[in-house]
Scaffold this motif. Structure first.
Motif, PDB file in Angstrom:
ATOM      1  N   PHE A  80       0.840  -1.188   0.000  1.00 21.73           N
ATOM      2  CA  PHE A  80       0.000   0.000   0.000  1.00 21.73           C
ATOM      3  C   PHE A  80       0.879   1.243   0.000  1.00 21.73           C
ATOM      4  CE2 PHE A  80      -2.831  -3.254   1.327  1.00 21.73           C
ATOM      5  CZ  PHE A  80      -4.077  -2.858   0.858  1.00 21.73           C
ATOM      6  N   LEU A  81       0.696   2.087  -1.001  1.00 18.00           N
ATOM      7  CA  LEU A  81       1.483   3.297  -1.100  1.00 18.00           C
ATOM      8  C   LEU A  81       0.977   4.337  -0.102  1.00 18.00           C
ATOM      9  CD1 LEU A  81       1.949   3.865  -4.924  1.00 18.00           C
ATOM     10  CD2 LEU A  81       3.380   2.578  -3.343  1.00 18.00           C
ATOM     11  N   ALA A  82       1.925   5.061   0.470  1.00 18.37           N
ATOM     12  CA  ALA A  82       1.562   6.181   1.326  1.00 18.37           C
ATOM     13  C   ALA A  82       1.007   7.306   0.455  1.00 18.37           C
ATOM     14  CB  ALA A  82       2.786   6.664   2.100  1.00 18.37           C
ATOM     15  N   ARG A  83       0.265   8.183   1.056  1.00 13.02           N
ATOM     16  CA  ARG A  83      -0.268   9.359   0.349  1.00 13.02           C
ATOM     17  C   ARG A  83       0.123  10.586   1.155  1.00 13.02           C
ATOM     18  NH1 ARG A  83      -3.856  10.807  -3.555  1.00 13.02           N
ATOM     19  NH2 ARG A  83      -5.174  12.627  -3.163  1.00 13.02           N
ATOM     20  N   GLU A  84       1.309  11.102   0.846  1.00 16.57           N
ATOM     21  CA  GLU A  84       1.867  12.219   1.599  1.00 16.57           C
ATOM     22  C   GLU A  84       2.417  13.265   0.634  1.00 16.57           C
ATOM     23  OE1 GLU A  84       4.972  10.678   4.012  1.00 16.57           O
ATOM     24  OE2 GLU A  84       3.766   9.024   4.822  1.00 16.57           O
ATOM     25  N   ALA A  85       2.593  14.478   1.130  1.00 18.50           N
ATOM     26  CA  ALA A  85       3.281  15.503   0.345  1.00 18.50           C
ATOM     27  C   ALA A  85       4.750  15.087   0.210  1.00 18.50           C
ATOM     28  CB  ALA A  85       3.172  16.861   1.031  1.00 18.50           C
ATOM     29  N   VAL A  86       5.282  15.159  -0.998  1.00 15.86           N
ATOM     30  CA  VAL A  86       6.645  14.702  -1.263  1.00 15.86           C
ATOM     31  C   VAL A  86       7.534  15.884  -1.627  1.00 15.86           C
ATOM     32  CG1 VAL A  86       8.097  13.192  -2.679  1.00 15.86           C
ATOM     33  CG2 VAL A  86       5.762  12.486  -2.094  1.00 15.86           C
ATOM     34  N   ASP A  87       8.629  16.026  -0.903  1.00 12.20           N
ATOM     35  CA  ASP A  87       9.638  17.048  -1.183  1.00 12.20           C
ATOM     36  C   ASP A  87      10.655  16.434  -2.145  1.00 12.20           C
ATOM     37  OD1 ASP A  87      11.578  18.997  -1.231  1.00 12.20           O
ATOM     38  OD2 ASP A  87      12.307  18.584   0.801  1.00 12.20           O
ATOM     39  N   LEU A  88      10.465  16.650  -3.450  1.00 13.68           N
ATOM     40  CA  LEU A  88      11.334  16.005  -4.433  1.00 13.68           C
ATOM     41  C   LEU A  88      12.779  16.477  -4.330  1.00 13.68           C
ATOM     42  CD1 LEU A  88       9.251  15.617  -7.702  1.00 13.68           C
ATOM     43  CD2 LEU A  88      10.323  13.834  -6.346  1.00 13.68           C
ATOM     44  N   ALA A  89      12.961  17.755  -4.020  1.00 12.76           N
ATOM     45  CA  ALA A  89      14.328  18.254  -3.862  1.00 12.76           C
ATOM     46  C   ALA A  89      15.030  17.511  -2.731  1.00 12.76           C
ATOM     47  CB  ALA A  89      14.319  19.755  -3.585  1.00 12.76           C
ATOM     48  N   GLY A  90      14.305  17.267  -1.642  1.00 17.62           N
ATOM     49  CA  GLY A  90      14.871  16.509  -0.528  1.00 17.62           C
ATOM     50  C   GLY A  90      15.156  15.069  -0.901  1.00 17.62           C
ATOM     51  N   VAL A  91      14.279  14.467  -1.692  1.00 21.04           N
ATOM     52  CA  VAL A  91      14.491  13.093  -2.144  1.00 21.04           C
ATOM     53  C   VAL A  91      15.760  13.011  -2.988  1.00 21.04           C
ATOM     54  CG1 VAL A  91      13.592  11.254  -3.630  1.00 21.04           C
ATOM     55  CG2 VAL A  91      12.062  12.438  -2.048  1.00 21.04           C
ATOM     56  N   VAL A  92      15.934  13.971  -3.904  1.00 26.90           N
ATOM     57  CA  VAL A  92      17.135  13.990  -4.753  1.00 26.90           C
ATOM     58  C   VAL A  92      18.393  14.124  -3.901  1.00 26.90           C
ATOM     59  CG1 VAL A  92      18.384  15.303  -6.511  1.00 26.90           C
ATOM     60  CG2 VAL A  92      15.930  14.880  -6.773  1.00 26.90           C
ATOM     61  N   ASP A  93      18.378  15.057  -2.951  1.00 22.57           N
ATOM     62  CA  ASP A  93      19.549  15.249  -2.080  1.00 22.57           C
ATOM     63  C   ASP A  93      19.878  13.982  -1.308  1.00 22.57           C
ATOM     64  OD1 ASP A  93      19.777  17.851  -2.921  1.00 22.57           O
ATOM     65  OD2 ASP A  93      18.757  18.712  -1.164  1.00 22.57           O
ATOM     66  N   SER A  94      18.854  13.306  -0.807  1.00 19.31           N
ATOM     67  CA  SER A  94      19.058  12.081  -0.035  1.00 19.31           C
ATOM     68  C   SER A  94      19.687  10.986  -0.880  1.00 19.31           C
ATOM     69  CB  SER A  94      17.723  11.612   0.543  1.00 19.31           C
ATOM     70  OG  SER A  94      17.839  10.330   1.123  1.00 19.31           O
ATOM     71  N   VAL A  95      19.184  10.826  -2.111  1.00 20.06           N
ATOM     72  CA  VAL A  95      19.713   9.786  -3.004  1.00 20.06           C
ATOM     73  C   VAL A  95      21.170  10.071  -3.363  1.00 20.06           C
ATOM     74  CG1 VAL A  95      19.551   8.849  -5.348  1.00 20.06           C
ATOM     75  CG2 VAL A  95      17.493   9.078  -3.944  1.00 20.06           C
ATOM     76  N   LEU A  96      21.467  11.313  -3.708  1.00 23.47           N
ATOM     77  CA  LEU A  96      22.843  11.651  -4.087  1.00 23.47           C
ATOM     78  C   LEU A  96      23.799  11.503  -2.915  1.00 23.47           C
ATOM     79  CD1 LEU A  96      22.435  14.696  -6.503  1.00 23.47           C
ATOM     80  CD2 LEU A  96      22.443  12.257  -6.989  1.00 23.47           C
ATOM     81  N   ALA A  97      23.341  11.854  -1.712  1.00 23.34           N
ATOM     82  CA  ALA A  97      24.196  11.689  -0.535  1.00 23.34           C
ATOM     83  C   ALA A  97      24.500  10.216  -0.289  1.00 23.34           C
ATOM     84  CB  ALA A  97      23.511  12.301   0.692  1.00 23.34           C
TER      85      ALA A  97
END
Length: 406
Positions: free
Chosen positions: A244-261
């Motif tokens: 079941f997928l969550a339904r939340e507001a997603v901060d894409l910039a934060g997701v990108v930073d997390s992946v690159l880190a």
């Protein structure tokens, strides 16, 4: 007022069309395209505005939406409906139903309409049955031009459902058999390596340094098997509707930073530059942050794997107001054109420069499932020798953004 009953000639024409459709349905064993063909054929044959297929989850017994022609159908994909609903009634009793006005029927499940912003007025629902076992329900909704469904439409849908149920069962069986066979095949290699080195390490005259080396190799292969098993299970869950997928507001910039880190040490070890280009004021999306991160992590990790020292991997995020496009662009070797069509297939892997095919071949298949579950799409653009670019889209909140799907 009911529509005029079709003439004998019209009924014969419908049956001939069903025969043609049956040939088409039996020509594919790929479940998703098959379901789309069935539901579109149902609408065409009954002149319906939209239609849906619900299939039973064999693990939970729930009845879930698996396909629809509705433009915002991703909003209800994998939505479970109660057995007290019209579809549940049809499924449980293995009986067809034609309802002229759903507002007068207490079994009507209005939550579906609310999810897609739709108004159901009338419908036909017929069971999908194979060898006496009901596997789902085929529905058509609202005759075009405000007309009413009739008994001839019901008869047509029943005949189509009989053909469709067999094709669906065959496709499901094929996909399950294919997955199990591939899992066994993929596991044989690391198991063989582990067995061989375990046999060698048992020799009493083996030098200590070689014993340590062989132990590390066994550990590496065991970890590889663990990763493969995790990906197998992840894809199986995504395809079966048990996640079941969550339904939340997603901060894409934060997701990108997390992946690159997370991946920067791996990139630096290979001499690869990681960077990002995120447009300012990217609109909000609603989705599952962990799943979106997982998809992006897979794409960036793949790019690093197939890049050379000195190459660059750039993650881009842009929006046109209706959807956000995320890109993973690299300056690596590129992908031969004849291989690109197979990239998102399960178990398909591109050989490295050394000619080895690494990984489980499930990463891109998992990415596709995650992106499509969010109502987006994913594709690749690549020229051999000029690098590759993998892109996926995500709908902006309020612009057709789906509810949690699986």
């Amino acid at each position: 007022m009911s529509e005029p009953v079709p003439s004998t000639e019209e009924r014969i024409a419908r049956l001939q069309r069903i025969i043609e459709i049956s040939r088409l349905l039996n020509s594919t064993l790929s479940l998703r395209p098959l379901l789309a063909e069935i539901v579109q054929a149902a609408c065409d044959l009954t002149d319906a505005e939209t239609g849906s297929i619900l299939l039973v989850d064999r693990r939970t017994g729930e009845l879930r939406f698996e396909a629809t022609t509705h433009p915002d159908g991703h909003s209800i994909y994998q939505m479970a409906v109660p057995m007290e609903s019209l579809a549940g009634w049809v499924f449980q009793r293995n009986e067809s139903v034609i309802v002229a006005d759903v507002r007068q029927d207490p079994r009507f499940y209005a939550q579906v309409d609310r999810a897609v912003g739709w108004e159901t007025r009338s419908l036909i629902a017929v069971p999908l049955t194979v060898r006496g076992k009901t596997i789902g329900v085929l529905e058509v909704i609202n005759r075009r031009n405000g007309g009413s469904f009739n008994e001839a439409d019901l008869e047509t849908l029943r005949v189509l459902a009989d053909q469709a149920a067999i094709a669906i069962e065959n496709a499901v069986f094929f996909e399950q058999s294919d997955l199990v066979a591939e899992i066994v095949h993929e596991m044989r290699t690391p198991l063989g390596v582990i067995a061989a080195y375990a046999d060698l390490i048992a020799h009493k005259d083996l030098p200590p340094e070689q014993r340590t080396e062989f132990a590390l190799l066994i550990q590496q292969e065991a970890l590889r098997m663990s990763r493969m098993a995790g990906e197998f299970l992840e894809l199986a869950r995504l395809e079966s509707g048990r996640v079941f997928l969550a339904r939340e507001a997603v901060d894409l910039a934060g997701v990108v930073d997390s992946v690159l880190a997370s991946l920067r040490p791996q990139a630096e070890e290979k001499g690869i530059l990681l960077e990002s280009e995120v447009s300012p004021a990217v609109p909000t999306i609603i989705g599952d942050p962990a799943r979106i991160r997982q998809a992006l992590l897979n794409l960036v990790s793949n790019a690093i794997k197939y890049c050379r020292p000195g190459d660059r991997v750039t993650v881009t995020v842009h929006s046109d107001g209706r959807e956000i496009t995320v890109g993973v662009v690299d300056t690596g070797l590129g992908i031969p054109r004849d291989l690109q069509a197979r990239l998102f297939e399960k178990f398909y892997r591109i050989p490295t420069e050394e000619g080895r095919a690494e990984g489980s071949g499930l990463g891109l298949a998992i990415c596709r499932r995650i992106v499509e579950a969010h109502g987006g799409r994913i594709w690749v653009e690549s020229e051999e020798g000029e690098g590759s670019a993998f892109y996926f889209t995500l709908p902006v909140a309020g612009k057709g953004m789906p509810s949690p799907l699986t």
